[in-house]
Scaffold this motif. Sequence first.
Motif, PDB file in Angstrom:
ATOM      1  N   MET A  87      45.816 -54.581  50.609  1.00  0.00           N
ATOM      2  CA  MET A  87      46.138 -54.270  51.992  1.00  0.00           C
ATOM      3  C   MET A  87      46.219 -52.756  52.162  1.00  0.00           C
ATOM      4  SD  MET A  87      49.253 -55.694  54.375  1.00  0.00           S
ATOM      5  CE  MET A  87      48.434 -57.279  54.554  1.00  0.00           C
ATOM      6  N   THR A  88      45.897 -52.297  53.375  1.00  0.00           N
ATOM      7  CA  THR A  88      45.932 -50.868  53.646  1.00  0.00           C
ATOM      8  C   THR A  88      47.152 -50.504  54.489  1.00  0.00           C
ATOM      9  OG1 THR A  88      43.522 -50.775  53.620  1.00  0.00           O
ATOM     10  CG2 THR A  88      44.670 -48.919  54.627  1.00  0.00           C
ATOM     11  N   LEU A  89      47.825 -49.433  54.094  1.00  0.00           N
ATOM     12  CA  LEU A  89      48.932 -48.858  54.851  1.00  0.00           C
ATOM     13  C   LEU A  89      48.459 -47.543  55.459  1.00  0.00           C
ATOM     14  CD1 LEU A  89      51.837 -49.346  52.264  1.00  0.00           C
ATOM     15  CD2 LEU A  89      51.117 -50.917  54.070  1.00  0.00           C
ATOM     16  N   VAL A  90      49.200 -47.063  56.441  1.00  0.00           N
ATOM     17  CA  VAL A  90      48.888 -45.770  57.040  1.00  0.00           C
ATOM     18  C   VAL A  90      50.167 -44.952  57.140  1.00  0.00           C
ATOM     19  CG1 VAL A  90      49.090 -46.709  59.392  1.00  0.00           C
ATOM     20  CG2 VAL A  90      47.841 -44.570  59.012  1.00  0.00           C
ATOM     21  N   ALA A  91      50.106 -43.737  56.630  1.00  0.00           N
ATOM     22  CA  ALA A  91      51.221 -42.801  56.712  1.00  0.00           C
ATOM     23  C   ALA A  91      50.962 -41.838  57.865  1.00  0.00           C
ATOM     24  CB  ALA A  91      51.367 -42.028  55.405  1.00  0.00           C
ATOM     25  N   THR A  92      51.916 -41.762  58.794  1.00  0.00           N
ATOM     26  CA  THR A  92      51.786 -40.873  59.946  1.00  0.00           C
ATOM     27  C   THR A  92      52.781 -39.734  59.817  1.00  0.00           C
ATOM     28  OG1 THR A  92      51.244 -42.828  61.278  1.00  0.00           O
ATOM     29  CG2 THR A  92      51.662 -40.777  62.458  1.00  0.00           C
ATOM     30  N   ASP A  95      56.585 -26.746  67.708  1.00  0.00           N
ATOM     31  CA  ASP A  95      56.812 -26.271  66.338  1.00  0.00           C
ATOM     32  C   ASP A  95      55.831 -26.969  65.392  1.00  0.00           C
ATOM     33  OD1 ASP A  95      57.917 -25.010  64.136  1.00  0.00           O
ATOM     34  OD2 ASP A  95      59.646 -26.369  64.003  1.00  0.00           O
ATOM     35  N   PRO A  96      54.527 -26.716  65.537  1.00  0.00           N
ATOM     36  CA  PRO A  96      53.522 -27.409  64.716  1.00  0.00           C
ATOM     37  C   PRO A  96      53.730 -27.117  63.232  1.00  0.00           C
ATOM     38  CG  PRO A  96      52.548 -25.556  65.908  1.00  0.00           C
ATOM     39  CD  PRO A  96      53.925 -25.726  66.462  1.00  0.00           C
ATOM     40  N   ALA A  97      53.622 -28.170  62.424  1.00  0.00           N
ATOM     41  CA  ALA A  97      53.954 -27.993  61.009  1.00  0.00           C
ATOM     42  C   ALA A  97      53.066 -28.797  60.067  1.00  0.00           C
ATOM     43  CB  ALA A  97      55.422 -28.396  60.785  1.00  0.00           C
ATOM     44  N   ILE A  98      52.073 -29.514  60.591  1.00  0.00           N
ATOM     45  CA  ILE A  98      51.220 -30.336  59.728  1.00  0.00           C
ATOM     46  C   ILE A  98      50.062 -29.472  59.222  1.00  0.00           C
ATOM     47  CG2 ILE A  98      50.064 -32.555  59.505  1.00  0.00           C
ATOM     48  CD1 ILE A  98      52.945 -32.778  60.453  1.00  0.00           C
ATOM     49  N   THR A  99      50.370 -28.615  58.279  1.00  0.00           N
ATOM     50  CA  THR A  99      49.383 -27.680  57.734  1.00  0.00           C
ATOM     51  C   THR A  99      48.543 -28.354  56.654  1.00  0.00           C
ATOM     52  OG1 THR A  99      50.920 -26.954  56.029  1.00  0.00           O
ATOM     53  CG2 THR A  99      50.980 -25.771  58.148  1.00  0.00           C
ATOM     54  N   ASP A 100      47.498 -27.651  56.218  1.00  0.00           N
ATOM     55  CA  ASP A 100      46.670 -28.165  55.126  1.00  0.00           C
ATOM     56  C   ASP A 100      47.500 -28.383  53.868  1.00  0.00           C
ATOM     57  OD1 ASP A 100      44.447 -28.119  56.742  1.00  0.00           O
ATOM     58  OD2 ASP A 100      43.676 -26.207  55.961  1.00  0.00           O
ATOM     59  N   ALA A 101      48.448 -27.476  53.628  1.00  0.00           N
ATOM     60  CA  ALA A 101      49.306 -27.606  52.442  1.00  0.00           C
ATOM     61  C   ALA A 101      50.178 -28.855  52.536  1.00  0.00           C
ATOM     62  CB  ALA A 101      50.171 -26.358  52.289  1.00  0.00           C
ATOM     63  N   ALA A 146      51.193 -34.465  50.875  1.00  0.00           N
ATOM     64  CA  ALA A 146      51.355 -35.864  51.262  1.00  0.00           C
ATOM     65  C   ALA A 146      50.352 -36.748  50.530  1.00  0.00           C
ATOM     66  CB  ALA A 146      51.189 -36.015  52.771  1.00  0.00           C
ATOM     67  N   ARG A 147      49.107 -36.299  50.411  1.00  0.00           N
ATOM     68  CA  ARG A 147      48.083 -37.078  49.708  1.00  0.00           C
ATOM     69  C   ARG A 147      48.435 -37.222  48.228  1.00  0.00           C
ATOM     70  NH1 ARG A 147      42.907 -34.804  49.528  1.00  0.00           N
ATOM     71  NH2 ARG A 147      42.053 -36.890  49.108  1.00  0.00           N
TER      72      ARG A 147
END
Length: 299
Positions: free
Chosen positions: A1-6, A13-19, A24-25
Amino acid sequence: MTLVATLIANEADPAITDAVLAEARAVLATEHQPRILHGEVAAEILVAGRPDTAQVLTKRLRRALEGEPIDIAVQVAGPHRRKRLFLADMDSTMIEQECIDELADMVGLKERVSAITERAMRGEIAFEPALRERVALLKGLSVDVIDGLIGEHLSLTAGGRTLVRTMKAHGVYTCLVSGGFSVFTGPIGRTIGFDEDRSNRLGIASGHLTGTVEEPIVGKAAKRDALVELRGRLGLDSVETLAVGDGANDLDMLGEAGLGVAYRAKPAVAAAAHVRVDHGDLTALLYLQGYAASEFVAG
């Protein structure tokens, strides 16, 4: 089964950077590339796993990204991720204030009433008697003050209108269900765009509050019952429903929903809900369903 992490941040205050995405990966041990939902504000990552591992992965991500202004949720990535019924609390959820506290301010009792409200929302005292106690203190207040409160003192929570209008554009039925009062939920619900609203009715005589609230009171059980009733009327499964709230009287509704979201909630509520949002605005609920910002219907 597949899950999705959001992963969700606040647009201010944007914070979802490449790092952050790389970290997370690594935590998720997934080869899937992130899907960017909105710049550095929201993204999601697929990962293999069973439903019972979702909370474990959520906790791992929170530990790894501790200190970052990011909301995290791991869910099943299935056909019912986008919901078809949405119920929302009003006070401190769809609006930023507690209406009864603002009414109490009109008679110089805001501090006293706010203290009772806080205890009720934390679940320290039962909601129904706390509501009766607070309403009794408002006896004699002119109903004329209500329009002024709505127009001058109450503010909509950021992202709320976009949330409701986007979901309605995709065929979702929406209901504002509140332990507050119909004199507020009616106009506020229409402003935001809800299909219907359910709430308590204040006793009124000769243009003044009588200090009573009509029975039965819309409390914890009634909120859950509203979800169950609407779900049955629309012929939906539980997994197709979404609810959001912040207080103890929302817990049964959040638990009954396919996805129950605690929004800027009291600690006990945040701990019990399926998902908690502490940083994002209400559009976080769209990202949780896999909507990209390009799909939003502006409020």
